[in-house]
Write a protein that holds these residues in place. Structure first.
Motif, PDB file in Angstrom:
ATOM      1  N   UNK A 193       0.859  -1.111  -0.048  1.00  0.00           N
ATOM      2  CA  UNK A 193      -0.053   0.103  -0.088  1.00  0.00           C
ATOM      3  C   UNK A 193       0.964   1.306   0.051  1.00  0.00           C
ATOM      4  N   UNK A 194       2.131   1.257   0.253  1.00  0.00           N
ATOM      5  CA  UNK A 194       2.908   2.582   0.396  1.00  0.00           C
ATOM      6  C   UNK A 194       3.023   3.034  -1.277  1.00  0.00           C
ATOM      7  N   UNK A 195       2.798   2.294  -2.368  1.00  0.00           N
ATOM      8  CA  UNK A 195       3.171   2.987  -3.244  1.00  0.00           C
ATOM      9  C   UNK A 195       1.678   3.795  -3.721  1.00  0.00           C
ATOM     10  N   UNK A 196       0.602   3.209  -3.154  1.00  0.00           N
ATOM     11  CA  UNK A 196      -0.558   3.809  -3.173  1.00  0.00           C
ATOM     12  C   UNK A 196      -0.652   5.407  -2.560  1.00  0.00           C
ATOM     13  N   UNK A 197      -0.037   5.153  -1.464  1.00  0.00           N
ATOM     14  CA  UNK A 197      -0.118   6.278  -0.465  1.00  0.00           C
ATOM     15  C   UNK A 197       1.069   7.451  -1.145  1.00  0.00           C
ATOM     16  N   UNK A 198       1.814   7.043  -1.885  1.00  0.00           N
ATOM     17  CA  UNK A 198       2.900   7.617  -2.462  1.00  0.00           C
ATOM     18  C   UNK A 198       2.670   8.247  -4.102  1.00  0.00           C
ATOM     19  N   UNK A 199       1.175   8.011  -4.493  1.00  0.00           N
ATOM     20  CA  UNK A 199       1.330   7.862  -5.863  1.00  0.00           C
ATOM     21  C   UNK A 199       0.894   9.589  -6.127  1.00  0.00           C
ATOM     22  N   UNK A 200       1.184   9.580  -7.692  1.00  0.00           N
ATOM     23  CA  UNK A 200       1.093  11.040  -8.448  1.00  0.00           C
ATOM     24  C   UNK A 200      -0.234  11.779  -7.870  1.00  0.00           C
ATOM     25  N   UNK A 201      -0.209  12.723  -7.434  1.00  0.00           N
ATOM     26  CA  UNK A 201      -1.235  13.536  -6.897  1.00  0.00           C
ATOM     27  C   UNK A 201      -1.465  13.731  -5.425  1.00  0.00           C
ATOM     28  N   UNK A 202      -1.084  12.902  -4.711  1.00  0.00           N
ATOM     29  CA  UNK A 202      -1.007  13.040  -3.146  1.00  0.00           C
ATOM     30  C   UNK A 202       0.152  13.930  -2.730  1.00  0.00           C
ATOM     31  N   UNK A 203      -0.338  14.893  -1.751  1.00  0.00           N
ATOM     32  CA  UNK A 203       0.600  15.929  -1.504  1.00  0.00           C
ATOM     33  C   UNK A 203       1.383  15.634  -0.396  1.00  0.00           C
TER      34      UNK A 203
END
Length: 251
Positions: free
Chosen positions: A152-162
């Protein structure tokens, strides 16, 4: 090579395995490290699985086996994610003022909300893992739960998450993972979980979906309250995802 730096960053940040420091840390390296987080956690998951197998072989109680396995994972990750969970809970519970909440999180000492949240999440994780151990698929459940949390770390660091702050780990990794890559990690995780031995295919997929759902709910909450992610938020997301995945796998 950026891939080598990403592997070293992922392993050195998320585990206690000694590795050389990355030569370069830029957004590309940081994003790749978050994508490789579940790969870096494979040794932790393997140790947890071996503990479950060994504990079952000598007849230890299911709850004790689960606690030992999850404790080994936390020790192997320096308690990094548990610290993030406690700090995030304290920040969200401290004030609706964004600056004050971030200040509370930066202090690092666990307040009553953080302690209560730690106890609650750890009880859920241990209880669910014990249920899986008692049902005879504890090894698969613990390994899948640990790796799902790191996916899930990649989701939390996805483009658009500030990022909630201009500095710190959150600022380094926020928005560093292209959205298609983040989605791809989740799809691969679900596909692999569907092949988990000893479980119906849907249960592995449901565990991954539950883990991602729990982490996503926390992520949305933190972005709205804090303005983005911090390193603590990332750690909190990992722990709630592990708990949610283990609950599904306990059945």
């Amino acid at each position: 090579m950026k891939l080598g730096d990403a592997i070293r960053l992922a392993v050195g940040t998320l585990t206690t395995v000694p590795v050389p420091a990355p030569r370069v840390i830029d957004r590309g390296v940081a994003g790749a490290a978050m994508v490789l987080a579940p790969v870096a956690a494979v040794p932790l998951a393997a140790v947890a699985g071996l503990i479950v197998a060994g504990g079952g072989a000598v007849g230890l109680p299911a709850l004790a086996v689960a606690a030992l396995a999850l404790g080994a994972v936390e020790l192997g990750s320096r308690g990094l994610h548990l610290d993030g969970l406690a700090d995030t809970a304290d920040g969200l519970g401290a004030s609706y003022d964004r600056a004050k909440a971030l200040d509370v999180m930066r202090r690092g000492d666990a307040g009553p909300t953080g302690v209560a949240t730690l106890v609650f999440v750890l009880l859920v994780q241990a209880g669910a893992a014990a249920g899986a151990v008692a049902a005879g698929h504890g090894v698969v459940a613990v390994v899948a739960g640990v790796l799902t949390g790191r996916c899930t770390l990649s989701m939390s660091c996805a483009r658009g998450v500030p990022s909630a702050r201009p500095d710190g780990l959150g600022a380094t990794v926020a928005g560093s993972v292209p959205l298609p890559v983040a989605v791809g990690v989740g799809v691969v995780a679900a596909a692999v979980a569907a092949l988990a031995p000893g479980l119906p295919w849907w249960q592995g997929v449901a565990a991954v979906v539950a883990g991602y759902g729990a982490a996503a709910l926390l992520l949305v909450r933190c972005v709205r309250r804090l303005g983005g992610i911090t390193g603590d938020v990332l750690g909190a997301g990992v722990e709630v995802a592990v708990a949610a995945a283990l609950l599904v796998l306990a059945a």
